[in-house]
Design a protein around this motif. Structure first.
Motif, mmCIF file in Angstrom:
data_model
loop_
_atom_site.group_PDB
_atom_site.id
_atom_site.type_symbol
_atom_site.label_atom_id
_atom_site.label_comp_id
_atom_site.label_asym_id
_atom_site.label_seq_id
_atom_site.Cartn_x
_atom_site.Cartn_y
_atom_site.Cartn_z
ATOM 1 N N ASP A 149 0.843 -1.193 0.000
ATOM 2 C CA ASP A 149 0.000 0.000 0.000
ATOM 3 C C ASP A 149 0.881 1.247 0.000
ATOM 4 O O ASP A 149 1.680 1.462 0.920
ATOM 5 N N ARG A 150 0.728 2.092 -1.008
ATOM 6 C CA ARG A 150 1.579 3.266 -1.164
ATOM 7 C C ARG A 150 1.453 4.226 0.020
ATOM 8 O O ARG A 150 2.456 4.752 0.524
ATOM 9 N N ALA A 151 0.215 4.448 0.476
ATOM 10 C CA ALA A 151 -0.002 5.373 1.586
ATOM 11 C C ALA A 151 0.671 4.868 2.866
ATOM 12 O O ALA A 151 1.251 5.650 3.630
ATOM 13 N N THR A 152 0.591 3.557 3.101
ATOM 14 C CA THR A 152 1.231 2.993 4.293
ATOM 15 C C THR A 152 2.745 3.108 4.210
ATOM 16 O O THR A 152 3.415 3.418 5.197
ATOM 17 N N VAL A 153 3.294 2.854 3.024
ATOM 18 C CA VAL A 153 4.740 2.984 2.832
ATOM 19 C C VAL A 153 5.176 4.417 3.109
ATOM 20 O O VAL A 153 6.187 4.669 3.785
ATOM 21 N N LEU A 154 4.445 5.384 2.590
ATOM 22 C CA LEU A 154 4.785 6.783 2.805
ATOM 23 C C LEU A 154 4.707 7.148 4.282
ATOM 24 O O LEU A 154 5.569 7.861 4.813
ATOM 25 N N ALA A 155 3.677 6.652 4.966
ATOM 26 C CA ALA A 155 3.535 6.943 6.391
ATOM 27 C C ALA A 155 4.682 6.339 7.196
ATOM 28 O O ALA A 155 5.244 6.985 8.094
ATOM 29 N N HIS A 208 5.531 -1.187 -3.319
ATOM 30 C CA HIS A 208 6.106 0.149 -3.358
ATOM 31 C C HIS A 208 7.335 0.217 -2.443
ATOM 32 O O HIS A 208 7.351 -0.391 -1.368
ATOM 33 N N GLN A 209 8.335 0.941 -2.894
ATOM 34 C CA GLN A 209 9.587 1.099 -2.159
ATOM 35 C C GLN A 209 9.849 2.589 -1.952
ATOM 36 O O GLN A 209 9.818 3.373 -2.902
ATOM 37 N N GLY A 210 10.094 2.984 -0.712
ATOM 38 C CA GLY A 210 10.401 4.379 -0.399
ATOM 39 C C GLY A 210 11.756 4.485 0.278
ATOM 40 O O GLY A 210 12.195 3.568 0.977
ATOM 41 N N ARG A 211 12.413 5.638 0.080
ATOM 42 C CA ARG A 211 13.764 5.802 0.619
ATOM 43 C C ARG A 211 14.063 7.289 0.835
ATOM 44 O O ARG A 211 13.761 8.127 -0.012
ATOM 45 N N VAL A 212 14.662 7.613 1.970
ATOM 46 C CA VAL A 212 15.143 8.956 2.279
ATOM 47 C C VAL A 212 16.600 8.839 2.726
ATOM 48 O O VAL A 212 16.941 7.948 3.517
ATOM 49 N N ARG A 213 17.438 9.749 2.217
ATOM 50 C CA ARG A 213 18.855 9.722 2.587
ATOM 51 C C ARG A 213 19.256 11.058 3.195
ATOM 52 O O ARG A 213 18.915 12.118 2.659
ATOM 53 N N VAL A 214 19.984 10.996 4.315
ATOM 54 C CA VAL A 214 20.490 12.211 4.957
ATOM 55 C C VAL A 214 21.999 12.080 5.145
ATOM 56 O O VAL A 214 22.546 10.973 5.231
ATOM 57 N N THR A 215 22.645 13.228 5.209
ATOM 58 C CA THR A 215 24.083 13.298 5.454
ATOM 59 C C THR A 215 24.311 14.045 6.754
ATOM 60 O O THR A 215 23.692 15.088 6.999
ATOM 61 N N VAL A 216 25.202 13.506 7.576
ATOM 62 C CA VAL A 216 25.474 14.086 8.891
ATOM 63 C C VAL A 216 26.963 14.363 9.021
ATOM 64 O O VAL A 216 27.789 13.508 8.692
ATOM 65 N N GLU A 217 27.314 15.566 9.501
ATOM 66 C CA GLU A 217 28.696 15.902 9.840
ATOM 67 C C GLU A 217 28.790 16.087 11.353
ATOM 68 O O GLU A 217 27.981 16.819 11.933
ATOM 69 N N LEU A 218 29.767 15.429 11.963
ATOM 70 C CA LEU A 218 29.941 15.520 13.415
ATOM 71 C C LEU A 218 31.346 15.983 13.753
ATOM 72 O O LEU A 218 32.310 15.651 13.048
#
Length: 227
Positions: A40-46, A92-102
């Protein structure tokens, strides 16, 4: 301004000076990718939105140790069905990528296992770096200039004379830190970990020393030698 040409009464010497040093890194950068998958696309997004928010909160909780936090990309799309299978059921496949500097490497060692312990979360890095305004760059330039002066003076002394004045000093190569991408661990993927499972051990990371280099070309006049 046109520089005077060398003459027997005003000989010149041109030398190259190099400055190199190894220093401890000042920053560590890691990449974090959060995924979600389902029919379910909506569930994946949530699910993706929730997991991304939890990861961001976990990172922001490190306070001043986080020098930079950026979202690098977001995607959600249906997977292509495999050959021989109908298209009635679409995943459906969802993905978010973040970059962190420490800036705090002890915090880095604590944060990486906690992130990797989360459901559908991938961590890779670290990439060790220097700040753009790091004093190490200025120190490398000073070493390069000092080496150029020593070389020029040695040539003049070999001729039985001494240096006169500096005509030109140019940067022969911009100083730079060690090649980016030097890492201390391979990607860690916790696809099947129980979400929210705490108690991840701290990871002992050894920072990769950075090589900084500067190079200059200098031109001096010399007093006429008695040959």
């Amino acid at each position: 301004m046109t520089h005077p040409h060398p003459t027997p009464e005003a000989p010149q010497v041109t030398v190259r000076g190099e400055g190199r040093l190894e220093v401890e890194p000042e920053l560590a950068r890691i990449g974090v990718a959060v995924s979600a998958r389902g029919a379910d696309r909506a569930t994946v997004l949530a699910d993706l939105t929730r997991r991304n928010a939890e990861v961001l909160d976990l990172i922001r909780g490190r306070g001043a140790a986080v020098a930079k936090l950026e979202t690098g990309g977001f995607s959600i799309a249906p997977e292509r069905p495999r050959r021989g299978r109908g298209e009635a059921t679409r995943i459906h496949q969802g993905r978010v990528r973040v970059t962190v500097e420490l800036t705090d490497f002890a915090v880095l060692g604590e944060l990486v296992p906690e992130l990797a312990d989360r459901e559908q979360t991938e961590v890779d890095g670290p990439w060790w770096e220097l700040r753009q305004d790091s004093e190490a760059y200025a120190e490398a330039r000073r070493l390069a200039v000092a080496e150029a002066v020593r070389r020029a003076r040695a040539y003049a002394e070999a001729l039985g004379t001494s240096l006169g004045s500096l005509l030109e000093l140019s940067d022969a190569g911009l100083p730079g830190a060690g090649a980016p991408g030097g890492g201390g661990f391979s990607p860690v993927y916790a696809a099947y970990a129980e979400e929210g499972a705490g108690g991840a051990p701290s990871l002992d990371l050894e920072p990769q020393r950075q090589e900084v280099a500067a190079e200059v070309v200098a031109r001096f006049t010399m007093l006429p030698p008695a040959l």
